[in-house]
Design an enzyme around this catalytic site. Sequence first.
Site, PDB file in Angstrom:
ATOM      1  N   HIS A  11       0.817  -1.213   0.000  1.00  0.00           N
ATOM      2  CA  HIS A  11       0.000   0.000   0.000  1.00  0.00           C
ATOM      3  C   HIS A  11       0.852   1.265   0.000  1.00  0.00           C
ATOM      4  O   HIS A  11       0.810   2.059   0.949  1.00  0.00           O
ATOM      5  CB  HIS A  11      -0.966   0.004   1.196  1.00  0.00           C
ATOM      6  CG  HIS A  11      -2.094  -0.959   1.026  1.00  0.00           C
ATOM      7  ND1 HIS A  11      -2.955  -0.923  -0.042  1.00  0.00           N
ATOM      8  CD2 HIS A  11      -2.496  -2.002   1.801  1.00  0.00           C
ATOM      9  CE1 HIS A  11      -3.851  -1.904   0.071  1.00  0.00           C
ATOM     10  NE2 HIS A  11      -3.586  -2.572   1.168  1.00  0.00           N
ATOM     11  N   PHE A  13       0.613   4.043  -1.277  1.00  0.00           N
ATOM     12  CA  PHE A  13      -0.096   5.293  -0.980  1.00  0.00           C
ATOM     13  C   PHE A  13      -0.783   5.247   0.381  1.00  0.00           C
ATOM     14  O   PHE A  13      -0.530   6.093   1.246  1.00  0.00           O
ATOM     15  CB  PHE A  13      -1.119   5.607  -2.078  1.00  0.00           C
ATOM     16  CG  PHE A  13      -2.010   6.763  -1.716  1.00  0.00           C
ATOM     17  CD1 PHE A  13      -1.486   8.036  -1.554  1.00  0.00           C
ATOM     18  CD2 PHE A  13      -3.374   6.568  -1.498  1.00  0.00           C
ATOM     19  CE1 PHE A  13      -2.306   9.110  -1.194  1.00  0.00           C
ATOM     20  CE2 PHE A  13      -4.197   7.632  -1.138  1.00  0.00           C
ATOM     21  CZ  PHE A  13      -3.655   8.911  -0.990  1.00  0.00           C
ATOM     22  N   LYS A 177      -1.534   3.740 -13.133  1.00  0.00           N
ATOM     23  CA  LYS A 177      -0.417   4.666 -13.333  1.00  0.00           C
ATOM     24  C   LYS A 177      -0.278   5.595 -12.131  1.00  0.00           C
ATOM     25  O   LYS A 177       0.305   6.667 -12.222  1.00  0.00           O
ATOM     26  CB  LYS A 177      -0.626   5.494 -14.607  1.00  0.00           C
ATOM     27  CG  LYS A 177      -0.648   4.657 -15.884  1.00  0.00           C
ATOM     28  CD  LYS A 177      -0.714   5.564 -17.105  1.00  0.00           C
ATOM     29  CE  LYS A 177      -0.964   4.788 -18.386  1.00  0.00           C
ATOM     30  NZ  LYS A 177       0.056   3.754 -18.643  1.00  0.00           N
ATOM     31  N   ARG A 178      -0.886   5.209 -11.017  1.00  0.00           N
ATOM     32  CA  ARG A 178      -0.803   5.967  -9.754  1.00  0.00           C
ATOM     33  C   ARG A 178      -1.448   7.358  -9.852  1.00  0.00           C
ATOM     34  O   ARG A 178      -1.028   8.298  -9.164  1.00  0.00           O
ATOM     35  CB  ARG A 178       0.661   6.099  -9.268  1.00  0.00           C
ATOM     36  CG  ARG A 178       1.470   4.823  -9.298  1.00  0.00           C
ATOM     37  CD  ARG A 178       0.929   3.733  -8.430  1.00  0.00           C
ATOM     38  NE  ARG A 178       0.884   4.024  -7.007  1.00  0.00           N
ATOM     39  CZ  ARG A 178       0.388   3.177  -6.091  1.00  0.00           C
ATOM     40  NH1 ARG A 178      -0.094   1.998  -6.466  1.00  0.00           N
ATOM     41  NH2 ARG A 178       0.365   3.517  -4.821  1.00  0.00           N
ATOM     42  N   LEU A 179      -2.468   7.476 -10.707  1.00  0.00           N
ATOM     43  CA  LEU A 179      -3.188   8.751 -10.786  1.00  0.00           C
ATOM     44  C   LEU A 179      -4.204   8.886  -9.640  1.00  0.00           C
ATOM     45  O   LEU A 179      -4.480   9.999  -9.171  1.00  0.00           O
ATOM     46  CB  LEU A 179      -3.891   8.843 -12.156  1.00  0.00           C
ATOM     47  CG  LEU A 179      -4.520  10.167 -12.554  1.00  0.00           C
ATOM     48  CD1 LEU A 179      -3.535  11.329 -12.438  1.00  0.00           C
ATOM     49  CD2 LEU A 179      -5.048  10.091 -14.004  1.00  0.00           C
ATOM     50  N   LEU A 420     -24.849   7.180  -2.208  1.00  0.00           N
ATOM     51  CA  LEU A 420     -25.505   7.191  -3.528  1.00  0.00           C
ATOM     52  C   LEU A 420     -24.587   6.586  -4.593  1.00  0.00           C
ATOM     53  O   LEU A 420     -23.383   6.616  -4.465  1.00  0.00           O
ATOM     54  CB  LEU A 420     -25.855   8.627  -3.908  1.00  0.00           C
ATOM     55  CG  LEU A 420     -26.805   9.356  -2.940  1.00  0.00           C
ATOM     56  CD1 LEU A 420     -27.083  10.762  -3.452  1.00  0.00           C
ATOM     57  CD2 LEU A 420     -28.110   8.594  -2.750  1.00  0.00           C
TER      58      LEU A 420
HETATM   59  S1  MYA Z   1     -15.258   3.915  -4.788  1.00  0.00           S
HETATM   60  C1  MYA Z   1     -15.413   3.742  -6.550  1.00  0.00           C
HETATM   61  C2  MYA Z   1     -14.068   3.647  -7.189  1.00  0.00           C
HETATM   62  N1  MYA Z   1     -14.176   3.666  -8.622  1.00  0.00           N
HETATM   63  C3  MYA Z   1     -14.142   2.592  -9.419  1.00  0.00           C
HETATM   64  O1  MYA Z   1     -14.033   1.463  -8.961  1.00  0.00           O
HETATM   65  C4  MYA Z   1     -14.311   2.859 -10.899  1.00  0.00           C
HETATM   66  C5  MYA Z   1     -13.469   1.966 -11.761  1.00  0.00           C
HETATM   67  N2  MYA Z   1     -12.071   2.018 -11.347  1.00  0.00           N
HETATM   68  C6  MYA Z   1     -11.259   3.091 -11.514  1.00  0.00           C
HETATM   69  O2  MYA Z   1     -11.637   4.118 -12.026  1.00  0.00           O
HETATM   70  C7  MYA Z   1      -9.835   2.930 -11.001  1.00  0.00           C
HETATM   71  O3  MYA Z   1      -9.508   1.565 -10.930  1.00  0.00           O
HETATM   72  C8  MYA Z   1      -9.607   3.584  -9.619  1.00  0.00           C
HETATM   73  C9  MYA Z   1      -8.177   3.314  -9.146  1.00  0.00           C
HETATM   74  C10 MYA Z   1      -9.806   5.102  -9.731  1.00  0.00           C
HETATM   75  C11 MYA Z   1     -10.553   3.024  -8.567  1.00  0.00           C
HETATM   76  N3  MYA Z   1     -10.535   4.006  -3.358  1.00  0.00           N
HETATM   77  O4  MYA Z   1      -4.149   5.136  -9.947  1.00  0.00           O
HETATM   78  P1  MYA Z   1      -3.798   3.800  -9.437  1.00  0.00           P
HETATM   79  C12 MYA Z   1      -5.723   2.689  -4.490  1.00  0.00           C
HETATM   80  C13 MYA Z   1      -9.381   4.440  -2.830  1.00  0.00           C
HETATM   81  O5  MYA Z   1      -2.550   3.182  -9.978  1.00  0.00           O
HETATM   82  P2  MYA Z   1      -6.167   2.759 -10.714  1.00  0.00           P
HETATM   83  C14 MYA Z   1     -15.144   5.620  -4.557  1.00  0.00           C
HETATM   84  O6  MYA Z   1     -15.445   6.396  -5.420  1.00  0.00           O
HETATM   85  C15 MYA Z   1      -4.917   1.412  -4.517  1.00  0.00           C
HETATM   86  O7  MYA Z   1      -5.085   0.673  -3.303  1.00  0.00           O
HETATM   87  N4  MYA Z   1      -8.177   3.989  -3.224  1.00  0.00           N
HETATM   88  O8  MYA Z   1      -5.021   2.751  -9.596  1.00  0.00           O
HETATM   89  C16 MYA Z   1     -14.643   6.115  -3.208  1.00  0.00           C
HETATM   90  C17 MYA Z   1      -3.514   1.943  -4.696  1.00  0.00           C
HETATM   91  O9  MYA Z   1      -3.013   2.478  -3.472  1.00  0.00           O
HETATM   92  P3  MYA Z   1      -2.000   1.592  -2.583  1.00  0.00           P
HETATM   93  C18 MYA Z   1      -8.158   3.080  -4.212  1.00  0.00           C
HETATM   94  O10 MYA Z   1      -6.739   1.391 -10.755  1.00  0.00           O
HETATM   95  C19 MYA Z   1     -13.245   6.645  -3.369  1.00  0.00           C
HETATM   96  C20 MYA Z   1      -3.740   3.145  -5.622  1.00  0.00           C
HETATM   97  O11 MYA Z   1      -5.135   3.502  -5.480  1.00  0.00           O
HETATM   98  C21 MYA Z   1      -9.317   2.592  -4.805  1.00  0.00           C
HETATM   99  O12 MYA Z   1      -5.694   3.339 -11.973  1.00  0.00           O
HETATM  100  C22 MYA Z   1     -12.584   7.019  -2.088  1.00  0.00           C
HETATM  101  C23 MYA Z   1      -3.485   2.756  -7.062  1.00  0.00           C
HETATM  102  O13 MYA Z   1      -3.691   3.896  -7.847  1.00  0.00           O
HETATM  103  C24 MYA Z   1     -10.556   3.092  -4.334  1.00  0.00           C
HETATM  104  N5  MYA Z   1     -11.721   2.667  -4.819  1.00  0.00           N
HETATM  105  O14 MYA Z   1      -7.275   3.731 -10.106  1.00  0.00           O
HETATM  106  C25 MYA Z   1     -11.206   7.618  -2.286  1.00  0.00           C
HETATM  107  N6  MYA Z   1      -8.983   1.704  -5.756  1.00  0.00           N
HETATM  108  O15 MYA Z   1      -0.778   1.347  -3.450  1.00  0.00           O
HETATM  109  C26 MYA Z   1     -10.494   7.920  -0.985  1.00  0.00           C
HETATM  110  C27 MYA Z   1      -7.652   1.628  -5.746  1.00  0.00           C
HETATM  111  O16 MYA Z   1      -1.706   2.393  -1.364  1.00  0.00           O
HETATM  112  C28 MYA Z   1     -10.933   9.221  -0.390  1.00  0.00           C
HETATM  113  N7  MYA Z   1      -7.135   2.455  -4.823  1.00  0.00           N
HETATM  114  O17 MYA Z   1      -2.721   0.308  -2.260  1.00  0.00           O
HETATM  115  C29 MYA Z   1     -10.150   9.575   0.855  1.00  0.00           C
HETATM  116  C30 MYA Z   1     -10.631  10.868   1.536  1.00  0.00           C
HETATM  117  C31 MYA Z   1     -10.204  12.121   0.779  1.00  0.00           C
HETATM  118  C32 MYA Z   1     -10.762  13.412   1.342  1.00  0.00           C
HETATM  119  C33 MYA Z   1     -10.237  13.752   2.729  1.00  0.00           C
HETATM  120  C34 MYA Z   1     -10.794  15.123   3.251  1.00  0.00           C
HETATM  121  C35 MYA Z   1     -10.431  15.346   4.623  1.00  0.00           C
END
Ligand code: MYA
Length: 420
Positions: A11, A13, A177-179, A420
């Site tokens: 993890h 990130f 790509k870690r976006l 939602l």
């Molecule tokens: S949940 C819905 C999520 N969306 C989808 O599933 C749609 C289809 N998938 C995608 O678009 C991509 O696969 C996503 C990841 C964007 C999910 N929540 O860029 P990467 C971590 C949080 O190379 P990608 C929703 O909307 C992953 O463990 N982190 O990966 C709630 C790894 O980190 P680490 C996630 O596949 C979102 C890193 O990302 C998720 O290209 C809440 C890899 O990045 C996920 N669902 O993109 C977000 N999936 O290496 C958090 C993967 O550490 C909000 N990862 O394991 C936090 C609060 C922020 C606000 C704070 C305010 C105080």
Amino acid sequence: MSRDPARDSAHAFWSTQPVLQTEGEMQSVIFAGPMDAPKTVDDIPTEPHPIASTFEWWTPNLESDEDITAIYELLRDNYVEDDDSMFRFNYTKEFLQWALRPPGYIRDWHVAVRRRKDKMLLAFIAGIPMTLHMGTPKAIQEKAREEGKGEEAAKYDGPRRICEINFLCIHKQLREKRLAPILIQEVTRRVNRTGVWQAVYTAGVALPTPYTSGRYFHRSFNQEKLVDVRFSSIPQAFKRFQNPMAMLKRYYQLPDTPRSSGLREMTRDDVPAVQKILSNYLAKFDVRPEFDKAEIEHYLLPREHVVFSYVVENDGKVTDFFSFFRIPSTVIGNEKYSTLEVAYIHYYAATSMPLQQLILDLLITAHSRGIDVCNAVDILDSRTFFEEMKFGPGDGYLRYYFYNWAYPQIDSSQVALVML
Ligand code: MYA
């Protein structure tokens, strides 16, 4: 999606973020409270997080049809799919406008990334403000009081203004790509700049570390279509009949019209009564939202094809209400059907009848509006009606997370936050 378990456990990130890192760490948490040392807005950078020079940050204007269309299309083609890539959420534009523009929403919390050269939308994440009760769970507080630690346990009992994160989506061609960490850090910065330090979010995937995990349950209406698109299959027990489909339809048959006298669509005049019965009902849950009048109006007044809300009124008094919302799903690669019509159970409260009876009317209403299947997560009191109302367990889970908030693990039946 195949994942490298070694990288997953590392993890890169999430290990740098204020979240509980392991189940073990969560088990040692007793009282709710922030994880980070307190900061002020002045500690937070005013400049956006750095991003590759071929990309640019973009804050869409969700009042504009053009901008909402761009977000809609990104999600339509790239948002959440089931594990077998048979269905993909197809949130409508009207739904997104509803979900992303609640009272007091902050435009800056809607964060997108575009390709610089042609402004193509590549990624999105959305934050909205909300008020959540997220103090130490009641059972733990009770024990703490007996041990003389009641005050410490109750320190964060009041409602908290926080951020709810949803709709994180990266274009399929830019995955892994870690976006995602960059988007999360940028939305965190923007939320922190407004003096908000906590967030709540849900995901189907396991990340560090959910405070609860709910399971999806499904109540079929349109058996033939659900079997055709392989959402469900004919249960073994029905296969011994000469005409299994006919028997299945009979098993799931619903009355044509609601049973409760006095059931009608919710109107603006019902807002005070609904606010009252809902907040009375939610009071028993550990994690629960608090809605003011404007939020009740926004989240519960009916919107065509988006949200459906009904009250039961007898002798001039509103005693019960239910609500459901509609999210179509694209059926991927099916020749006969392109869309599945799905309803999700939203908030409800029953004071004059058993909850089962109220939910039966919700199902009858959803069915009569052309819905194919009704989904619900086993939060609130839903487990008390699943069996009688013929909901079956699905294979999806919804994990609940806090950002910068230590919280002990609780059962999903202690959670009253519908996402939602
Ligand atoms: S949940 C819905 C999520 N969306 C989808 O599933 C749609 C289809 N998938 C995608 O678009 C991509 O696969 C996503 C990841 C964007 C999910 N929540 O860029 P990467 C971590 C949080 O190379 P990608 C929703 O909307 C992953 O463990 N982190 O990966 C709630 C790894 O980190 P680490 C996630 O596949 C979102 C890193 O990302 C998720 O290209 C809440 C890899 O990045 C996920 N669902 O993109 C977000 N999936 O290496 C958090 C993967 O550490 C909000 N990862 O394991 C936090 C609060 C922020 C606000 C704070 C305010 C105080």
